[in-house]
Scaffold this motif. Structure first.
Motif, PDB file in Angstrom:
ATOM      1  N   SER A  36      -8.574  -3.538  13.154  1.00 23.22           N
ATOM      2  CA  SER A  36      -9.854  -3.195  12.694  1.00 23.22           C
ATOM      3  C   SER A  36      -9.649  -1.462  13.028  1.00 23.22           C
ATOM      4  CB  SER A  36     -11.009  -3.655  13.710  1.00 23.22           C
ATOM      5  OG  SER A  36     -10.858  -5.032  13.591  1.00 23.22           O
ATOM      6  N   PRO A  37      -8.965  -0.809  12.063  1.00 24.40           N
ATOM      7  CA  PRO A  37      -8.714   0.753  12.430  1.00 24.40           C
ATOM      8  C   PRO A  37     -10.064   1.526  12.243  1.00 24.40           C
ATOM      9  CG  PRO A  37      -7.569  -0.083  10.588  1.00 24.40           C
ATOM     10  CD  PRO A  37      -7.915  -1.409  11.220  1.00 24.40           C
TER      11      PRO A  37
ATOM     12  N   TYR B  95      -0.986   6.098   8.352  1.00 22.65           N
ATOM     13  CA  TYR B  95      -1.123   5.375   7.199  1.00 22.65           C
ATOM     14  C   TYR B  95      -2.274   4.817   6.849  1.00 22.65           C
ATOM     15  CZ  TYR B  95       3.895   5.671   7.818  1.00 22.65           C
ATOM     16  OH  TYR B  95       5.129   6.309   7.932  1.00 22.65           O
ATOM     17  N   PHE B  96      -3.251   4.719   7.987  1.00 24.44           N
ATOM     18  CA  PHE B  96      -4.684   4.471   7.631  1.00 24.44           C
ATOM     19  C   PHE B  96      -5.358   5.667   7.011  1.00 24.44           C
ATOM     20  CE2 PHE B  96      -4.008   1.015  11.111  1.00 24.44           C
ATOM     21  CZ  PHE B  96      -3.700   0.267  10.041  1.00 24.44           C
ATOM     22  N   GLU B  97      -4.756   6.870   7.160  1.00 20.62           N
ATOM     23  CA  GLU B  97      -5.455   8.153   6.925  1.00 20.62           C
ATOM     24  C   GLU B  97      -5.177   8.528   5.456  1.00 20.62           C
ATOM     25  OE1 GLU B  97      -7.075  10.106   9.611  1.00 20.62           O
ATOM     26  OE2 GLU B  97      -6.808   7.844  10.377  1.00 20.62           O
ATOM     27  N   ASP B  98      -4.279   7.730   4.821  1.00 17.48           N
ATOM     28  CA  ASP B  98      -3.911   8.405   3.533  1.00 17.48           C
ATOM     29  C   ASP B  98      -4.937   8.015   2.476  1.00 17.48           C
ATOM     30  OD1 ASP B  98      -1.594   9.236   4.486  1.00 17.48           O
ATOM     31  OD2 ASP B  98      -0.466   7.475   3.768  1.00 17.48           O
TER      32      ASP B  98
ATOM     33  N   VAL C 142       7.179  -5.882  13.219  1.00 20.34           N
ATOM     34  CA  VAL C 142       8.015  -4.672  13.884  1.00 20.34           C
ATOM     35  C   VAL C 142       8.256  -3.434  13.125  1.00 20.34           C
ATOM     36  CG1 VAL C 142      10.270  -4.245  15.324  1.00 20.34           C
ATOM     37  CG2 VAL C 142       9.311  -6.551  15.324  1.00 20.34           C
ATOM     38  N   THR C 143       8.705  -3.671  12.009  1.00 22.27           N
ATOM     39  CA  THR C 143       8.850  -2.302  11.119  1.00 22.27           C
ATOM     40  C   THR C 143       7.644  -1.709  10.805  1.00 22.27           C
ATOM     41  OG1 THR C 143      10.711  -3.649  10.010  1.00 22.27           O
ATOM     42  CG2 THR C 143       9.958  -1.809   8.782  1.00 22.27           C
ATOM     43  N   GLN C 144       6.651  -2.448  10.579  1.00 27.01           N
ATOM     44  CA  GLN C 144       5.364  -1.649  10.388  1.00 27.01           C
ATOM     45  C   GLN C 144       4.820  -0.922  11.528  1.00 27.01           C
ATOM     46  OE1 GLN C 144       1.833  -4.176   8.870  1.00 27.01           O
ATOM     47  NE2 GLN C 144       0.513  -2.718   9.605  1.00 27.01           N
TER      48      GLN C 144
ATOM     49  N   SER D 242       0.795  -1.139   0.009  1.00 29.63           N
ATOM     50  CA  SER D 242       0.085  -0.063  -0.116  1.00 29.63           C
ATOM     51  C   SER D 242       0.741   1.354  -0.022  1.00 29.63           C
ATOM     52  CB  SER D 242      -0.913   0.210   1.204  1.00 29.63           C
ATOM     53  OG  SER D 242      -0.345   0.144   2.561  1.00 29.63           O
ATOM     54  N   LEU D 243       2.178   1.134   0.069  1.00 23.66           N
ATOM     55  CA  LEU D 243       2.851   2.502   0.225  1.00 23.66           C
ATOM     56  C   LEU D 243       3.531   2.758  -1.171  1.00 23.66           C
ATOM     57  CD1 LEU D 243       5.479   0.980   3.046  1.00 23.66           C
ATOM     58  CD2 LEU D 243       3.392   2.693   3.523  1.00 23.66           C
TER      59      LEU D 243
END
Length: 288
Positions: free
Chosen positions: A262-263, A285-288, A125-127, A83-84
């Motif tokens: 479940s954001p 990143y859930f805001e993009d 971990v990176t996420q 998604s990035l």
């Protein structure tokens, strides 16, 4: 005559600055100035964070490291990574390499840790730390994987996951980690839960800008949750499993599980709490 001789001797005894002394003087001066500049910028960034709820910047690297092709394939298969945008993908890959370089993976009870296992834990971990500038956790340098649940010498209990800050180790049941990683465990994620404990502990023990943001926001969240009406509403919603109410550390770990799994649901029911988590991790990143 005697006074003249004495004056000559005094002149000869006066130390003259050597080249080495001059160089050392320059280094000391540069060092002191650099320290002063660092603390001034650090103070200014704290003010910036107070009003903007995020650091000046997240990513700044002199060079970007790349994963070998056989490891890059695991990244390409990850939904979050996919998604990035291209720039963030390069940053994510770089941080993945750095974590692998700084972390030891150990298999227990006959479990052989392969590249797939290493990459799945590393990606998680990176996420979780991708919104933080300081992404390498000082109190985590070893990942211990068990086939299933294991007996904890530290807690004298049968566990599926455990963070031990003294040994700087995270122990996980691979079976249960994968259940959460594949979204097969009813919204629970063992990896997210235990890694959050490591991040939380790290934020208490360090004072870099990422830790400051995490811990200060956590305190604000605690204050917000102090209202009986809010607590009652959360309990009645059943958005968090009962284990969240064990203590404040388990609460935040379970909350972050819900945030990652479940954001949209969390944002819909409790937008204030959702944005506290966003701010803690600087995870937008859930805001993009």
């Amino acid at each position: 005559m005697n006074l003249y001789i004495v004056s000559l001797l005094l002149v000869e005894e006066e130390p003259s600055n050597t080249l080495l002394q001059n160089i050392l003087g320059v280094f000391v001066t540069v060092g002191i100035v650099s320290i002063c500049i660092y603390y001034v910028l650090r103070y200014l960034e704290s003010i910036y964070v107070k009003y903007n709820k995020k650091p000046y910047f997240i990513h700044l690297y002199f060079t970007l490291k790349k994963l070998p092709l056989h490891l890059q394939a695991f990244l390409d298969a990850n939904d979050f990574y996919a998604s990035l945008d291209k720039k963030r993908k390069r940053y994510f890959a770089h941080r993945t390499v750095r974590f692998l370089e700084n972390t030891r993976f150990v298999g227990r009870e006959g479990l052989v840790v392969d590249d797939f296992m290493r990459m799945q834990v590393t990606i998680m971990v990176t996420q979780l730390t991708f919104g933080m500038r300081h992404y390498l956790l000082e109190y985590l340098n070893t990942i211990v994987l068990y086939p299933t649940s294991f007996y904890s010498i530290l807690n004298k209990t049968e566990n599926i996951g455990e963070f031990n800050p003294i040994s700087k180790a995270l122990a996980l049941s691979w079976k249960d980690f994968q259940k959460g990683n594949l979204h097969l465990d009813k919204g629970k994620s063992l990896g997210v839960h235990e890694i959050t404990h490591a991040i939380h502990y790290n934020s208490i023990k360090n004072n870099n800008i990422s830790c400051e943001i995490f811990y200060d926001t956590f305190l604000l969240l605690e204050k917000y949750l102090g209202a009986e009406e809010i607590r009652k509403k959360i309990v009645e919603s059943k958005i968090l499993r009962d284990y969240a109410y064990t203590d404040k550390f388990e609460f935040i770990a379970v909350l972050v599980e819900v945030f990652m799994e479940s954001p949209k649901e969390l944002k819909k029911q409790f937008p204030e709490i959702y944005y506290y988590v966003v701010q803690m991790f600087n995870f937008r990143y859930f805001e993009d």
